[in-house]
Design an enzyme around this catalytic site. Structure first.
Site, PDB file in Angstrom:
ATOM      1  N   ARG A   1       0.809  -1.231  -0.041  1.00  0.00           N
ATOM      2  CA  ARG A   1      -0.014   0.182  -0.082  1.00  0.00           C
ATOM      3  C   ARG A   1       0.849   1.105   0.113  1.00  0.00           C
ATOM      4  O   ARG A   1       1.712   1.610   1.064  1.00  0.00           O
ATOM      5  CB  ARG A   1      -0.823  -0.200   1.088  1.00  0.00           C
ATOM      6  CG  ARG A   1      -1.611   1.157   1.357  1.00  0.00           C
ATOM      7  CD  ARG A   1      -2.546   1.195   2.642  1.00  0.00           C
ATOM      8  NE  ARG A   1      -3.436   2.531   2.919  1.00  0.00           N
ATOM      9  CZ  ARG A   1      -3.153   3.458   3.653  1.00  0.00           C
ATOM     10  NH1 ARG A   1      -2.527   3.223   4.715  1.00  0.00           N
ATOM     11  NH2 ARG A   1      -3.677   4.504   3.500  1.00  0.00           N
TER      12      ARG A   1
ATOM     13  N   HIS B   1      -2.514  10.928   0.919  1.00  0.00           N
ATOM     14  CA  HIS B   1      -2.189  10.680   2.133  1.00  0.00           C
ATOM     15  C   HIS B   1      -1.456  12.009   2.788  1.00  0.00           C
ATOM     16  O   HIS B   1      -0.421  12.126   3.012  1.00  0.00           O
ATOM     17  CB  HIS B   1      -1.214   9.543   2.286  1.00  0.00           C
ATOM     18  CG  HIS B   1      -1.200   8.840   3.603  1.00  0.00           C
ATOM     19  ND1 HIS B   1      -1.163   7.580   3.860  1.00  0.00           N
ATOM     20  CD2 HIS B   1      -0.672   9.494   4.745  1.00  0.00           C
ATOM     21  CE1 HIS B   1      -0.728   7.245   5.239  1.00  0.00           C
ATOM     22  NE2 HIS B   1      -0.542   8.487   5.750  1.00  0.00           N
TER      23      HIS B   1
ATOM     24  N   GLU C   1      -7.309   8.756   6.447  1.00  0.00           N
ATOM     25  CA  GLU C   1      -7.620   8.974   7.902  1.00  0.00           C
ATOM     26  C   GLU C   1      -8.224  10.538   7.712  1.00  0.00           C
ATOM     27  O   GLU C   1      -7.659  11.270   8.167  1.00  0.00           O
ATOM     28  CB  GLU C   1      -6.417   9.105   8.667  1.00  0.00           C
ATOM     29  CG  GLU C   1      -5.871   7.695   8.995  1.00  0.00           C
ATOM     30  CD  GLU C   1      -4.800   7.846  10.074  1.00  0.00           C
ATOM     31  OE1 GLU C   1      -4.470   8.858  10.617  1.00  0.00           O
ATOM     32  OE2 GLU C   1      -4.604   6.523  10.433  1.00  0.00           O
TER      33      GLU C   1
ATOM     34  N   ASN D   1      -7.460   1.607   9.862  1.00  0.00           N
ATOM     35  CA  ASN D   1      -6.046   1.824  10.152  1.00  0.00           C
ATOM     36  C   ASN D   1      -6.438   1.809  11.836  1.00  0.00           C
ATOM     37  O   ASN D   1      -7.219   2.799  12.293  1.00  0.00           O
ATOM     38  CB  ASN D   1      -5.714   3.384   9.976  1.00  0.00           C
ATOM     39  CG  ASN D   1      -5.075   3.650   8.500  1.00  0.00           C
ATOM     40  OD1 ASN D   1      -5.167   2.788   7.774  1.00  0.00           O
ATOM     41  ND2 ASN D   1      -4.765   4.777   8.310  1.00  0.00           N
TER      42      ASN D   1
ATOM     43  N   TYR E   1      -4.341   1.447  15.746  1.00  0.00           N
ATOM     44  CA  TYR E   1      -3.057   1.535  16.479  1.00  0.00           C
ATOM     45  C   TYR E   1      -3.454   1.416  18.042  1.00  0.00           C
ATOM     46  O   TYR E   1      -2.607   0.661  18.621  1.00  0.00           O
ATOM     47  CB  TYR E   1      -2.441   2.943  16.242  1.00  0.00           C
ATOM     48  CG  TYR E   1      -1.697   3.051  14.984  1.00  0.00           C
ATOM     49  CD1 TYR E   1      -0.620   2.603  14.677  1.00  0.00           C
ATOM     50  CD2 TYR E   1      -2.410   3.411  13.907  1.00  0.00           C
ATOM     51  CE1 TYR E   1       0.185   2.642  13.356  1.00  0.00           C
ATOM     52  CE2 TYR E   1      -1.905   3.930  12.814  1.00  0.00           C
ATOM     53  CZ  TYR E   1      -0.705   3.351  12.339  1.00  0.00           C
ATOM     54  OH  TYR E   1      -0.020   3.601  11.366  1.00  0.00           O
TER      55      TYR E   1
HETATM   56  C1  GBH Z   1      -1.343   7.248  10.980  1.00  0.00           C
HETATM   57  O1  GBH Z   1      -2.016   8.203  11.855  1.00  0.00           O
HETATM   58  C2  GBH Z   1      -0.824   7.691   9.742  1.00  0.00           C
HETATM   59  O2  GBH Z   1      -1.596   7.454   8.663  1.00  0.00           O
HETATM   60  C3  GBH Z   1       0.407   7.463   9.102  1.00  0.00           C
HETATM   61  O3  GBH Z   1       0.822   8.399   8.131  1.00  0.00           O
HETATM   62  C4  GBH Z   1       1.383   7.619  10.452  1.00  0.00           C
HETATM   63  O4  GBH Z   1       2.815   7.523   9.928  1.00  0.00           O
HETATM   64  C5  GBH Z   1       0.981   6.546  11.536  1.00  0.00           C
HETATM   65  O5  GBH Z   1      -0.277   6.671  11.787  1.00  0.00           O
HETATM   66  C6  GBH Z   1       1.753   6.677  12.657  1.00  0.00           C
HETATM   67  O6  GBH Z   1       1.564   7.616  13.402  1.00  0.00           O
HETATM   68  O7  GBH Z   1      -0.383  13.435  19.188  1.00  0.00           O
HETATM   69  O8  GBH Z   1      -2.336  13.184  20.614  1.00  0.00           O
HETATM   70  O9  GBH Z   1      -2.524  14.526  19.090  1.00  0.00           O
HETATM   71  C7  GBH Z   1      -2.478   7.513  13.003  1.00  0.00           C
HETATM   72  C8  GBH Z   1      -3.503   8.188  13.546  1.00  0.00           C
HETATM   73  C9  GBH Z   1      -3.963  10.634  14.116  1.00  0.00           C
HETATM   74  C10 GBH Z   1      -2.336   8.980  15.580  1.00  0.00           C
HETATM   75  C11 GBH Z   1      -3.007  11.921  14.784  1.00  0.00           C
HETATM   76  C12 GBH Z   1      -1.645  10.271  16.043  1.00  0.00           C
HETATM   77  C13 GBH Z   1      -2.123  12.635  16.939  1.00  0.00           C
HETATM   78  C14 GBH Z   1      -2.543  12.347  18.186  1.00  0.00           C
HETATM   79  N1  GBH Z   1      -2.681   9.522  14.210  1.00  0.00           N
HETATM   80  N2  GBH Z   1      -2.484  11.221  16.132  1.00  0.00           N
HETATM   81  S1  GBH Z   1      -1.777  13.464  19.329  1.00  0.00           S
END
Ligand code: GBH
Length: 499
Positions: free
Chosen positions: A109, A154, A199, A339, A341
């Site tokens: 991807r 993206h 996202e 997605n 995490y």
């Molecule tokens: C993904 O976002 C992205 O698609 C990717 O590009 C990125 O590299 C990967 O995850 C790892 O981060 O700091 O508390 O404000 C994941 C979702 C949304 C998680 C924004 C972090 C900020 C949280 N992300 N979020 S905060």
């Protein structure tokens, strides 16, 4: 929905209820049958253009919003890092493909840099070198037996479009549509899986509400809602273009992507609060597409309207879709790209500034202090949340075909990444339980990420790769981490190795 499916849900509820801070093994988890992947399950790895390509101002590429942010506001990025060179994949993509092949991945991807294709932002000038680069990448993948999954966007849109308002301007819907047509026409004969927009929630909250990501706008309480409104329309326009102009010729699929945390009630008292968090964060973009009636979740419309009124606004800060758009957006997905995490526990209360999407929910998210950490402070290791959210998505949206399009964990950089192996192993187990016990229709899984890459505001500090990239080295040497070898084994065996 099948009987196994609802049975699975009740088991899950019990499991979650009794395991909020334990990491003990359930019997279910290590049963042999739950460690094996279904036949034809797709194993993939993911990256994104701005995070790996570099070559930011060559071969006819235009400036993107991320180019602008990192150059004008180095203070907003860890160490003043930029994606100017990144992992240099614009030049080193053949090495990336060789690694994918060696490890046994069946799919890759990647995303396309919009300003590399349309340097002026508009379809009046198509950059032949940009077009050619992605042909080269796709051909290299296919020659090595690896299926491309192409993300159209993206996070790096042409700066010139941002100068005209970007995702806050509803013309963006048609600019994105023009771009999507070009991508489908150009690559549709080779690419059978497209994801439109990576996202939406992260784009709109970080870019147009909190201002921590490009384009860095701080328009909390209005910006994120206007942005999602146009992102949903844009997604649907791209989907409808594929449907009417390309599907019969190319027979591919176009999916919608959602970034999800699991929102689990801290205890039974907070079931309603957790449900509200689900509707606000996930229903926001999923209900308009997958529900029978379409549009934003009713609870969300009501809450935002009430708060807006109390704050003295003349009308709700949540924009309104007319019937045309409700129908146009509803059903605009061939699959659901997820997605995932990490997770949050939900209690009632409030958080966030006033006004904001965060505050409008009227819930508070907390991090359990027992959850294992990573190098990213937002990312705690909560394997059970993966099953929880997969079941919730399936249950709420009619169990659509799903691909996990990102899942992974950060560290500060080591080849002996045992913590990453732990994360993958435990998350994959939960995904397989969701497949076998709960009947969730998951067709494939893409880890994040193939390479250590430009982690947005965290620069090169937080590393998500299964492949180490030496950022001190002008050649950006790639080295396989221990987790890469672990994946190689898993894919070859078609099952999770438990030790
Ligand atoms: C993904 O976002 C992205 O698609 C990717 O590009 C990125 O590299 C990967 O995850 C790892 O981060 O700091 O508390 O404000 C994941 C979702 C949304 C998680 C924004 C972090 C900020 C949280 N992300 N979020 S905060």
């Amino acid at each position: 929905m099948s009987a196994t499916f609802s049975l699975g849900i009740s088991i899950l509820l019990l499991l979650v209820a009794f395991s909020s801070s334990t990491s003990g093994k359930d019997d279910v988890v290590d049963e042999e049958k739950h460690l094996r992947f279904p036949p034809n399950f797709v194993f993939g790895a993911a990256t994104a253009a701005y995070q790996i390509e570099g070559a930011w101002n060559v071969s006819g590429k235009g400036e993107s919003t991320w180019d602008r942010l990192v150059h004008e506001h180095p203070d907003r990025i860890y160490n003043g890092d930029t994606g100017d060179v990144a992992a240099n994949s614009y030049y080193q993509y053949k090495e990336d493909v060789a690694i994918l092949k060696k490890l046994g991945f069946k799919s890759y991807r990647f995303s396309i840099s919009w300003p590399r294709i349309l340097p002026t932002g508009f379809a009046n000038k198509i950059n032949a070198e940009g077009i050619q680069y992605y042909h080269n990448l796709i051909d290299e993948l296919k020659d090595n037996g690896i299926e491309p999954m192409l993300t159209l966007y993206h996070w790096d849109h042409p700066q010139v479009l941002e100068d005209m308002g970007g995702w806050l301007n509803d013309e963006m819907v048609y600019w994105f549509g023009d771009y999507a047509s070009i991508i489908f026409r150009e690559y549709g004969s080779k690419v059978k899986k497209f994801v439109t927009i990576n996202e939406p929630k992260a784009i709109c909250k970080n870019g147009y509400s909190l201002g921590i990501h490009a384009p860095g706008k701080r328009l909390s309480g209005l910006g994120e809602y206007m942005c999602i409104h146009n992102v949903l329309k844009s997604h649907a326009v791209a989907y409808r273009i594929y449907d009417s102009e390309f599907r019969s010729k190319f027979h591919g699929e176009v999916g919608v992507l959602v970034d999800v945390m699991a929102y689990m009630p801290e205890n039974f008292e907070f079931d309603a609060a957790a449900e509200t968090a689900f509707q606000f964060n996930i229903g926001w973009t999923m209900h308009p597409i997958f529900s029978k009636e379409g549009d934003y979740p009713p609870a969300m419309k009501q809450l935002v309207a009430n708060r807006s009124k109390a704050e003295g606004f003349v009308k709700s800060r949540l924009p309104v879709f007319d019937e045309y758009w409700v129908n146009f957006i509803r059903g605009s997905a061939d699959f659901l790209a997820v997605n995932h995490y990490t997770s949050r526990l939900v209690v009632s209360g409030t958080m966030g500034q006033i006004p904001s999407h965060e505050h409008d929910q009227g819930v508070r998210e907390i991090i359990d202090s027992f959850w294992k950490s990573s190098a990213s402070n937002w990312l705690k290791v909560v394997p059970v949340g993966f099953r929880y959210i997969l079941v919730q998505l399936a249950k709420n949206y009619g169990n659509p075909p799903m691909y996990i399009t990102e899942n992974g964990v950060s560290d500060l950089g080591t080849l002996n990444d045992d913590d990453r192996i732990y994360y993958y192993r435990e998350y994959l187990k939960q995904m397989l339980i969701a497949i076998y016990e709960d009947g969730v229709d998951i067709r494939g899984y893409y880890l994040w990420s193939l390479l250590d890459n430009f982690e947005w505001n965290a620069g090169y500090r937080e590393r998500f790769g299964i492949v180490f990239v030496d950022y001190e080295d002008p050649n950006r040497q790639r080295m396989l981490k221990k987790s890469a070898s672990w994946w190689q084994q898993v894919i070859a065996a078609g099952k999770i190795e438990t030790n």
